[in-house]
Design a protein around this motif. Structure first.
Motif, PDB file in Angstrom:
ATOM      1  N   UNK A 107       6.488  12.597   6.404  1.00  0.00           N
ATOM      2  CA  UNK A 107       5.643  12.906   7.941  1.00  0.00           C
ATOM      3  C   UNK A 107       5.387  11.435   8.697  1.00  0.00           C
ATOM      4  N   UNK A 108       4.692  10.609   7.671  1.00  0.00           N
ATOM      5  CA  UNK A 108       4.368   9.270   8.260  1.00  0.00           C
ATOM      6  C   UNK A 108       5.411   8.156   8.042  1.00  0.00           C
ATOM      7  N   UNK A 109       5.550   8.105   6.412  1.00  0.00           N
ATOM      8  CA  UNK A 109       6.426   7.091   6.015  1.00  0.00           C
ATOM      9  C   UNK A 109       5.497   5.742   5.793  1.00  0.00           C
ATOM     10  N   UNK A 110       5.996   4.978   5.697  1.00  0.00           N
ATOM     11  CA  UNK A 110       5.288   3.557   5.518  1.00  0.00           C
ATOM     12  C   UNK A 110       4.853   2.850   7.077  1.00  0.00           C
ATOM     13  N   UNK A 111       3.840   2.587   7.218  1.00  0.00           N
ATOM     14  CA  UNK A 111       3.001   2.142   8.596  1.00  0.00           C
ATOM     15  C   UNK A 111       2.307   0.972   8.158  1.00  0.00           C
ATOM     16  N   UNK A 112       2.279  -0.212   8.927  1.00  0.00           N
ATOM     17  CA  UNK A 112       1.541  -1.521   8.612  1.00  0.00           C
ATOM     18  C   UNK A 112       0.036  -1.058   8.726  1.00  0.00           C
ATOM     19  N   UNK A 113      -0.744  -1.360   7.550  1.00  0.00           N
ATOM     20  CA  UNK A 113      -2.065  -0.982   7.709  1.00  0.00           C
ATOM     21  C   UNK A 113      -2.547  -0.329   6.422  1.00  0.00           C
ATOM     22  N   UNK A 114      -1.543   0.540   6.180  1.00  0.00           N
ATOM     23  CA  UNK A 114      -1.521   1.258   4.895  1.00  0.00           C
ATOM     24  C   UNK A 114      -1.568   0.333   3.648  1.00  0.00           C
ATOM     25  N   UNK A 115      -0.945  -0.847   3.994  1.00  0.00           N
ATOM     26  CA  UNK A 115      -0.665  -1.642   2.788  1.00  0.00           C
ATOM     27  C   UNK A 115      -2.345  -2.212   2.186  1.00  0.00           C
ATOM     28  N   UNK A 116      -3.034  -2.285   3.332  1.00  0.00           N
ATOM     29  CA  UNK A 116      -4.350  -2.988   3.158  1.00  0.00           C
ATOM     30  C   UNK A 116      -5.265  -1.999   2.357  1.00  0.00           C
ATOM     31  N   UNK A 117      -4.950  -0.825   2.521  1.00  0.00           N
ATOM     32  CA  UNK A 117      -5.841   0.091   1.561  1.00  0.00           C
ATOM     33  C   UNK A 117      -5.631   0.017   0.027  1.00  0.00           C
ATOM     34  N   UNK A 118      -4.528  -0.447  -0.498  1.00  0.00           N
ATOM     35  CA  UNK A 118      -4.289  -0.577  -1.851  1.00  0.00           C
ATOM     36  C   UNK A 118      -5.543  -1.581  -2.502  1.00  0.00           C
ATOM     37  N   UNK A 119      -5.541  -2.586  -1.904  1.00  0.00           N
ATOM     38  CA  UNK A 119      -6.200  -3.782  -2.315  1.00  0.00           C
ATOM     39  C   UNK A 119      -7.601  -3.142  -3.070  1.00  0.00           C
TER      40      UNK A 119
END
Length: 503
Positions: free
Chosen positions: A301-313
């Motif tokens: 429904x969303x897939x990968x969006x810039x910004x999600x990557x930061x929430x991993x750290x």
């Protein structure tokens, strides 16, 4: 007022940083569109004719009284009640007492005499109300008048271990160490019981979680680990096996035509993340690629969006600290961590990040409506809290979407040092809707923190550059604690009465 030529030149320089070959992905650096100009959000109902303005406004009242609250209440009493209903009579009685003592102290200051003793803490039965009102001492009325306000340190707010210089060696530091040791002991006692009381854990965690117990506390607050101690080991093993089964099932398809654009964008974004000393290590890069790709495949429904990557750290860094000795986890050498430990950290990071995103997934679906709504709400909130600041931004044609989109999209991670983000998330996870609801008030408090600097800027370009590059590099836990105290005060005043302070 900014000229059209200056704005075009500014946006041309900004957009030139994005390679033309990269497919556009909505995210921190690319707000999709202004919802008001495109009609994607409902227009506000026209306000009735304005009533004559009262002589004493709420803002004037707050400016006169925000330094009245004493900074000496007990920590546990202050943090006892995030979601509890307060008794009106108790609140009013304590408020009158605090304001009366404040007036006496103001009189003593004007006469040059010594200040009277601070108001004693309320009886134990009234401790629930203290946090709701006493943290107003952390607001910065002096900044509104043009002079920086001294930082008042409440015993309810954790002291920053990262603050350099004489503050770390100031008199009383031994007492602070004892206090932190006492807090750590309380956490360990709570976590060692057969069934962890999650409400008590949230209460303790609001003012910060000690580093040694933060990994297990975050897993419990995320809902990833069960409260029952006997079930935790089996749950961890089952979820870790489930994650790597997903990796085996899906990760091999990353180069397929259907998924290659997603995987390519993930690989482009990871090197842009911080801290570089951690992210650019090959093993960390591989872990982040797997986590983000598996999440994107399982959430079409969303897939990968810039910004999600930061929430991993933040999750990765917190869970990694169980397996390394270095204090600065963000610069640790991952090559010395055993492979099995890294596999556990990877799986735990994936599941906890997934649970966070479950609560804010509207932020990352097509056109990111969750962020659009929150940015609009931020503008409305600031207009009620500080109308001159709101009008200053509007006068210079600075739109909230131009700077606050990233604040919502990345949960302020691009604005704060990593250790500050970790401290901020201690509180977010202890709030019932910390990432989705309380974050709005944190963003409002964050904007108000820079009121003086914003009002000094008189140009569209300079304003936007300031708001996108705020000087927080030297922030520590104390700054985050004051920010959270102001955010809670705003939430207490406005969350249940959204129209109360409208004219």
């Amino acid at each position: 007022m900014a000229s059209d030529g200056a704005r075009r030149q500014f946006w041309k320089r900004s957009s030139s940083k994005v390679p033309g070959s990269i497919r556009h992905v909505y995210g921190a650096q690319h707000p999709p569109f202004d919802p008001l100009s495109h009609g994607t959000l409902p227009q506000a109902t026209p306000s009735p004719p304005a009533r004559p303005r009262r002589v004493s406004t709420f803002q004037e009242f707050e400016s006169d009284t925000s330094d009245a609250w004493d900074a000496g209440e007990d920590d546990d009493g202050l943090l006892a009640m995030a979601a509890e209903q307060l008794h009106t009579d108790v609140v009013m009685e304590t408020a009158h007492r605090v304001l009366r003592d404040h007036s006496q102290r103001q009189g003593q200051r004007q006469q040059g005499g010594p200040e009277p003793p601070a108001t004693p803490p309320p009886p134990s039965g009234d401790l629930r109300l203290v946090k709701s009102v006493s943290e107003s001492h952390a607001s910065c009325p002096a900044e509104s008048a043009g002079a920086p306000a001294p930082l008042q340190r409440s015993q309810s707010l954790p002291h920053a271990d990262s603050v350099p210089g004489p503050a770390a060696e100031a008199p009383g530091s031994a007492t602070l160490s004892e206090r932190e040791a006492s807090r750590l002991h309380k956490f360990r006692q709570l976590l060692a019981g057969p069934n962890t009381d999650l409400e008590e854990l949230r209460r303790l965690s609001w003012s910060g979680i000690p580093r040694p117990v933060r990994p297990v506390a975050w897993k419990l607050l995320s809902g990833y680990l069960p409260a029952n101690v006997d079930r935790r080991a089996a749950t961890l093993q089952r979820k870790q096996e489930e994650y790597f089964a997903l990796v085996e099932q899906y990760y091999g398809s990353r180069e397929d035509e259907a998924h290659q654009d997603t995987y390519r964008q993930i690989r482009i974004d990871i090197p842009r993340m911080g801290p570089e000393a951690l992210v650019l290590q090959p093993r960390v890069t591989e872990i982040f690629e797997r986590i983000l790709f598996i999440w994107a495949i399982r959430h079409p429904a969303s897939g990968y969006v810039q910004g999600i990557n930061d929430l991993v750290t933040p999750f990765f860094v917190v869970f990694l600290c169980e397996h390394i000795e270095e204090e600065a986890v963000d610069a640790a050498d991952i090559s010395r961590v055993p492979e099995e430990a890294l596999r556990n950290v990877e799986a735990d990071t994936y599941w906890c990040m997934s649970r966070l995103l479950d609560g804010i997934q509207d932020n990352y679906t097509f056109a990111q409506p969750g962020i659009q709504v929150k940015v609009k709400m931020l503008g409305e909130l600031v207009s009620r809290i500080d109308e001159p600041l709101h009008q200053h931004l509007d006068q210079h044609e600075v739109r909230y979407l131009q700077f606050a989109f990233r604040w919502m999209n990345n949960l302020l991670m691009r604005e704060l040092p990593l250790h500050c983000t970790v401290r901020l998330w201690d509180t977010y996870q202890s709030e019932p809707e910390g990432f989705s609801h309380f974050h709005l008030y944190v963003c409002a408090a964050f904007l108000l923190r820079w009121r003086k600097e914003i009002l000094q800027e008189r140009d569209f370009q300079d304003l936007l550059l300031l708001l996108q590059n705020l000087p927080t590099a030297r922030w520590g836990d104390q700054d985050i604690s004051l920010l959270l105290a102001n955010a809670y005060r705003l939430q207490f005043a406005f969350a249940d009465a959204p129209n109360h302070y409208k004219r």
